[in-house]
Design a protein around this motif. Structure first.
Motif, PDB file in Angstrom:
ATOM      1  N   ASP A   1       0.755  -1.318   0.027  1.00 55.58           N
ATOM      2  CA  ASP A   1      -0.018  -0.006   0.183  1.00 55.58           C
ATOM      3  C   ASP A   1       0.702   1.163  -0.052  1.00 55.58           C
ATOM      4  O   ASP A   1       2.074   1.268  -0.266  1.00 55.58           O
ATOM      5  CB  ASP A   1      -1.023  -0.144   1.173  1.00 55.58           C
ATOM      6  CG  ASP A   1      -0.320  -0.080   2.355  1.00 55.58           C
ATOM      7  OD1 ASP A   1       0.818   0.229   2.595  1.00 55.58           O
ATOM      8  OD2 ASP A   1      -1.090  -0.286   3.627  1.00 55.58           O
ATOM      9  N   ASP A   2       0.362   2.259   0.271  1.00 54.76           N
ATOM     10  CA  ASP A   2       1.241   3.569   0.282  1.00 54.76           C
ATOM     11  C   ASP A   2       2.447   3.629   1.570  1.00 54.76           C
ATOM     12  O   ASP A   2       3.401   4.428   1.051  1.00 54.76           O
ATOM     13  CB  ASP A   2       0.214   4.790   0.697  1.00 54.76           C
ATOM     14  CG  ASP A   2      -0.719   5.166  -0.384  1.00 54.76           C
ATOM     15  OD1 ASP A   2      -0.516   4.615  -1.463  1.00 54.76           O
ATOM     16  OD2 ASP A   2      -1.714   5.634  -0.103  1.00 54.76           O
TER      17      ASP A   2
ATOM     18  N   PRO B   1       3.948   1.520  12.750  1.00 57.79           N
ATOM     19  CA  PRO B   1       2.737   0.813  12.326  1.00 57.79           C
ATOM     20  C   PRO B   1       1.768   1.132  11.661  1.00 57.79           C
ATOM     21  O   PRO B   1       1.600   2.679  11.822  1.00 57.79           O
ATOM     22  CB  PRO B   1       2.332   0.703  14.011  1.00 57.79           C
ATOM     23  CG  PRO B   1       3.301   0.950  14.705  1.00 57.79           C
ATOM     24  CD  PRO B   1       4.277   1.692  14.140  1.00 57.79           C
ATOM     25  N   GLY B   2       0.899   0.692  10.880  1.00 58.93           N
ATOM     26  CA  GLY B   2      -0.114   1.241  10.087  1.00 58.93           C
ATOM     27  C   GLY B   2      -1.260   0.315  10.105  1.00 58.93           C
ATOM     28  O   GLY B   2      -1.433  -0.566  10.780  1.00 58.93           O
TER      29      GLY B   2
ATOM     30  N   PRO C   1      -4.055  -8.250   1.199  1.00 57.52           N
ATOM     31  CA  PRO C   1      -3.001  -8.612   0.407  1.00 57.52           C
ATOM     32  C   PRO C   1      -2.860  -8.057  -0.990  1.00 57.52           C
ATOM     33  O   PRO C   1      -3.915  -7.659  -1.526  1.00 57.52           O
ATOM     34  CB  PRO C   1      -2.980 -10.069   0.239  1.00 57.52           C
ATOM     35  CG  PRO C   1      -4.119 -10.515   1.367  1.00 57.52           C
ATOM     36  CD  PRO C   1      -4.786  -9.292   1.621  1.00 57.52           C
ATOM     37  N   CYS C   2      -1.773  -7.862  -1.590  1.00 59.14           N
ATOM     38  CA  CYS C   2      -1.740  -7.083  -2.809  1.00 59.14           C
ATOM     39  C   CYS C   2      -2.479  -7.736  -3.837  1.00 59.14           C
ATOM     40  O   CYS C   2      -3.232  -7.096  -4.639  1.00 59.14           O
ATOM     41  CB  CYS C   2      -0.137  -7.142  -3.399  1.00 59.14           C
ATOM     42  SG  CYS C   2       0.971  -6.336  -2.282  1.00 59.14           S
ATOM     43  N   ASP C   3      -2.315  -8.978  -4.207  1.00 57.14           N
ATOM     44  CA  ASP C   3      -3.084  -9.447  -5.497  1.00 57.14           C
ATOM     45  C   ASP C   3      -4.067 -10.551  -4.927  1.00 57.14           C
ATOM     46  O   ASP C   3      -4.483 -11.406  -5.658  1.00 57.14           O
ATOM     47  CB  ASP C   3      -2.105  -9.994  -6.401  1.00 57.14           C
ATOM     48  CG  ASP C   3      -1.200 -11.026  -5.773  1.00 57.14           C
ATOM     49  OD1 ASP C   3      -1.272 -11.572  -4.544  1.00 57.14           O
ATOM     50  OD2 ASP C   3      -0.296 -11.630  -6.582  1.00 57.14           O
TER      51      ASP C   3
END
Length: 132
Positions: free
Chosen positions: A48-49, A118-119, A124-126
């Protein structure tokens, strides 16, 4: 297995080492503190970002009905009771959530070995991952 899969994904050696430690601690906790016949482990690549990360999740089947564990402080000379401190020390984020009768404990590590704050817990990406 953890090291082999993360190496195959191109994760750095520091991430592989930290992930092996996290899996060991979380699986050990599930074995010691539950009546699980089966413990499910998952590895996921996240992005993610805030960058690329690896998410480790360990799910157990819970305790036997009526089984309670004594709560209390760990004495400094005790051999056990520091696993989650280790997990917290090497992870950018970690947590636990009830999943029916069991518990899912997860931790995230930076894929490149560089610690980040921490975020939020991303997907998951894909949508792919690996479990054993």
């Amino acid at each position: 297995m953890t090291r082999a899969h993360l190496s195959g994904w191109g994760a750095c050696e520091d991430t592989c080492d930290a992930a092996a430690l996290v899996v060991s601690e979380l699986v050990t906790n599930a074995i010691v503190h539950t009546a699980s016949r089966r413990i499910h482990c998952e590895l996921h690549e996240l992005c993610d970002d805030s960058g690329e990360r690896v998410r480790i999740a360990v799910r157990d089947e819970g305790c036997m009905p009526g089984d309670t564990r004594p709560a209390g402080r760990i004495a400094p000379e005790e051999e056990h009771g520091r696993g989650l401190l280790l997990v917290a020390a090497v992870s950018t984020a970690w947590g636990a959530q009830e999943t029916g009768p069991g518990l899912l404990v997860w931790a995230e590590l930076p894929r490149d070995g560089q610690a980040a704050g921490p975020g939020p817990v991303p997907a998951p990406c894909d949508g792919t991952g690996w479990a054993w």
